[in-house]
Design a protein around this motif. Structure first.
Motif, PDB file in Angstrom:
ATOM      1  N   ILE A   1      10.861  18.195  70.922  1.00  0.00           N
ATOM      2  CA  ILE A   1       9.396  17.948  71.122  1.00  0.00           C
ATOM      3  C   ILE A   1       8.985  16.765  70.007  1.00  0.00           C
ATOM      4  O   ILE A   1       7.879  16.393  70.263  1.00  0.00           O
ATOM      5  CB  ILE A   1       8.596  19.174  70.506  1.00  0.00           C
ATOM      6  N   ALA A   2       9.880  16.193  69.172  1.00  0.00           N
ATOM      7  CA  ALA A   2       9.591  15.331  68.170  1.00  0.00           C
ATOM      8  C   ALA A   2      11.147  14.710  67.691  1.00  0.00           C
ATOM      9  O   ALA A   2      11.827  15.615  67.376  1.00  0.00           O
ATOM     10  CB  ALA A   2       8.869  15.861  67.033  1.00  0.00           C
ATOM     11  N   GLY A   3      11.108  13.546  67.617  1.00  0.00           N
ATOM     12  CA  GLY A   3      12.403  13.082  66.889  1.00  0.00           C
ATOM     13  C   GLY A   3      12.045  11.818  66.127  1.00  0.00           C
ATOM     14  O   GLY A   3      11.163  11.077  66.386  1.00  0.00           O
ATOM     15  N   PHE A   4      12.926  11.496  64.946  1.00  0.00           N
ATOM     16  CA  PHE A   4      13.030  10.404  64.195  1.00  0.00           C
ATOM     17  C   PHE A   4      14.331   9.798  64.112  1.00  0.00           C
ATOM     18  O   PHE A   4      15.141  10.675  64.194  1.00  0.00           O
ATOM     19  CB  PHE A   4      12.661  11.023  62.875  1.00  0.00           C
ATOM     20  N   VAL A   5      14.296   8.348  64.211  1.00  0.00           N
ATOM     21  CA  VAL A   5      15.546   7.681  63.976  1.00  0.00           C
ATOM     22  C   VAL A   5      15.285   6.847  62.618  1.00  0.00           C
ATOM     23  O   VAL A   5      14.145   6.380  62.584  1.00  0.00           O
ATOM     24  CB  VAL A   5      15.669   6.701  65.052  1.00  0.00           C
ATOM     25  N   PHE A   6      16.394   6.829  61.781  1.00  0.00           N
ATOM     26  CA  PHE A   6      16.255   6.265  60.622  1.00  0.00           C
ATOM     27  C   PHE A   6      17.293   5.196  60.761  1.00  0.00           C
ATOM     28  O   PHE A   6      18.601   5.319  60.817  1.00  0.00           O
ATOM     29  CB  PHE A   6      16.685   7.058  59.229  1.00  0.00           C
ATOM     30  N   ASN A   7      16.940   3.872  60.504  1.00  0.00           N
ATOM     31  CA  ASN A   7      17.799   2.880  60.387  1.00  0.00           C
ATOM     32  C   ASN A   7      17.440   1.731  59.452  1.00  0.00           C
ATOM     33  O   ASN A   7      16.377   1.778  58.971  1.00  0.00           O
ATOM     34  CB  ASN A   7      18.172   2.314  61.738  1.00  0.00           C
ATOM     35  N   VAL A   8      18.309   0.643  59.277  1.00  0.00           N
ATOM     36  CA  VAL A   8      17.912  -0.335  58.363  1.00  0.00           C
ATOM     37  C   VAL A   8      17.777   0.105  57.088  1.00  0.00           C
ATOM     38  O   VAL A   8      16.675  -0.078  56.561  1.00  0.00           O
ATOM     39  CB  VAL A   8      16.967  -1.438  58.918  1.00  0.00           C
ATOM     40  N   TRP A   9      18.416   0.722  56.472  1.00  0.00           N
ATOM     41  CA  TRP A   9      18.594   1.398  55.147  1.00  0.00           C
ATOM     42  C   TRP A   9      18.690   0.378  54.344  1.00  0.00           C
ATOM     43  O   TRP A   9      19.769  -0.204  54.258  1.00  0.00           O
ATOM     44  CB  TRP A   9      19.556   2.586  55.132  1.00  0.00           C
ATOM     45  N   THR A  10      18.027   0.147  53.213  1.00  0.00           N
ATOM     46  CA  THR A  10      18.248  -0.880  52.076  1.00  0.00           C
ATOM     47  C   THR A  10      18.287  -0.119  50.612  1.00  0.00           C
ATOM     48  O   THR A  10      17.910  -0.978  49.862  1.00  0.00           O
ATOM     49  CB  THR A  10      17.306  -1.818  52.179  1.00  0.00           C
ATOM     50  N   GLU A  11      18.763   1.086  50.455  1.00  0.00           N
ATOM     51  CA  GLU A  11      18.621   1.698  49.437  1.00  0.00           C
ATOM     52  C   GLU A  11      17.312   2.319  48.855  1.00  0.00           C
ATOM     53  O   GLU A  11      17.172   3.394  48.473  1.00  0.00           O
ATOM     54  CB  GLU A  11      19.194   0.893  48.016  1.00  0.00           C
ATOM     55  N   HIS A  12      16.290   1.203  48.942  1.00  0.00           N
ATOM     56  CA  HIS A  12      15.231   1.796  48.268  1.00  0.00           C
ATOM     57  C   HIS A  12      13.955   2.093  49.458  1.00  0.00           C
ATOM     58  O   HIS A  12      12.865   2.576  49.327  1.00  0.00           O
ATOM     59  CB  HIS A  12      14.152   0.796  47.451  1.00  0.00           C
ATOM     60  N   ASP A  13      14.313   1.583  50.944  1.00  0.00           N
ATOM     61  CA  ASP A  13      13.500   1.683  51.919  1.00  0.00           C
ATOM     62  C   ASP A  13      14.609   1.884  53.354  1.00  0.00           C
ATOM     63  O   ASP A  13      15.572   1.705  53.258  1.00  0.00           O
ATOM     64  CB  ASP A  13      12.900   0.268  52.077  1.00  0.00           C
TER      65      ASP A  13
END
Length: 138
Positions: free
Chosen positions: A38-50
């Motif tokens: 019903i809801a999804g998040f994708v986390f990418n382009v991690w740069t340590e602070h962002d």
């Protein structure tokens, strides 16, 4: 139930909803209700602070938002999350504002046929983190 796997399926569900394709490396979180996302998040382009966060949802819950906050801040160690939305997507802009995001800029033709609006959610401004209390729906 909040899950992080199957990562590829969650990323495909989010991608299909927002019109993009995700390529590893990325991580995901999703809220599953009665066997469906019903809801999804994708986390990418991690740069340590962002970290860049992409979201698609039929419904957002406080449980999911707190999980996302914990993941971004405590697991990834980020101080901010970055999000983009289509300039013509007013509903998405309202959701980002509710999540504590602040408009930082505009990227011309980012989506090909439409500009992107660039938002940031700072750790200090995220309303569903730390000791937040309140109703279950965000």
């Amino acid at each position: 139930m909040i899950v992080s796997e199957p990562r590829e399926q969650i990323a495909a569900w989010v991608g299909n909803r927002i019109g993009v394709s995700f390529h590893p490396p990325y991580t995901t979180l999703a809220h599953i209700d009665r066997g469906r996302i019903i809801a999804g998040f994708v986390f990418n382009v991690w740069t340590e602070h962002d970290v860049e966060v992409s979201l698609a949802a039929d419904r957002l819950t406080l449980t999911l938002m707190r999980s996302v906050f914990r993941y971004v801040v405590h697991q990834l160690g980020c101080r901010r999350a970055t999000a983009r939305t289509r300039a013509d997507n007013a509903e998405s802009q309202k959701v980002l504002a509710r999540l504590g995001a602040r408009l930082e800029g505009r990227q011309q033709a980012y989506f090909g046929d439409c500009d992107a609006l660039l938002y940031a959610i700072m750790k200090e401004d995220f309303p569903y983190g730390l000791h937040a209390e309140g109703p279950e729906s965000a």
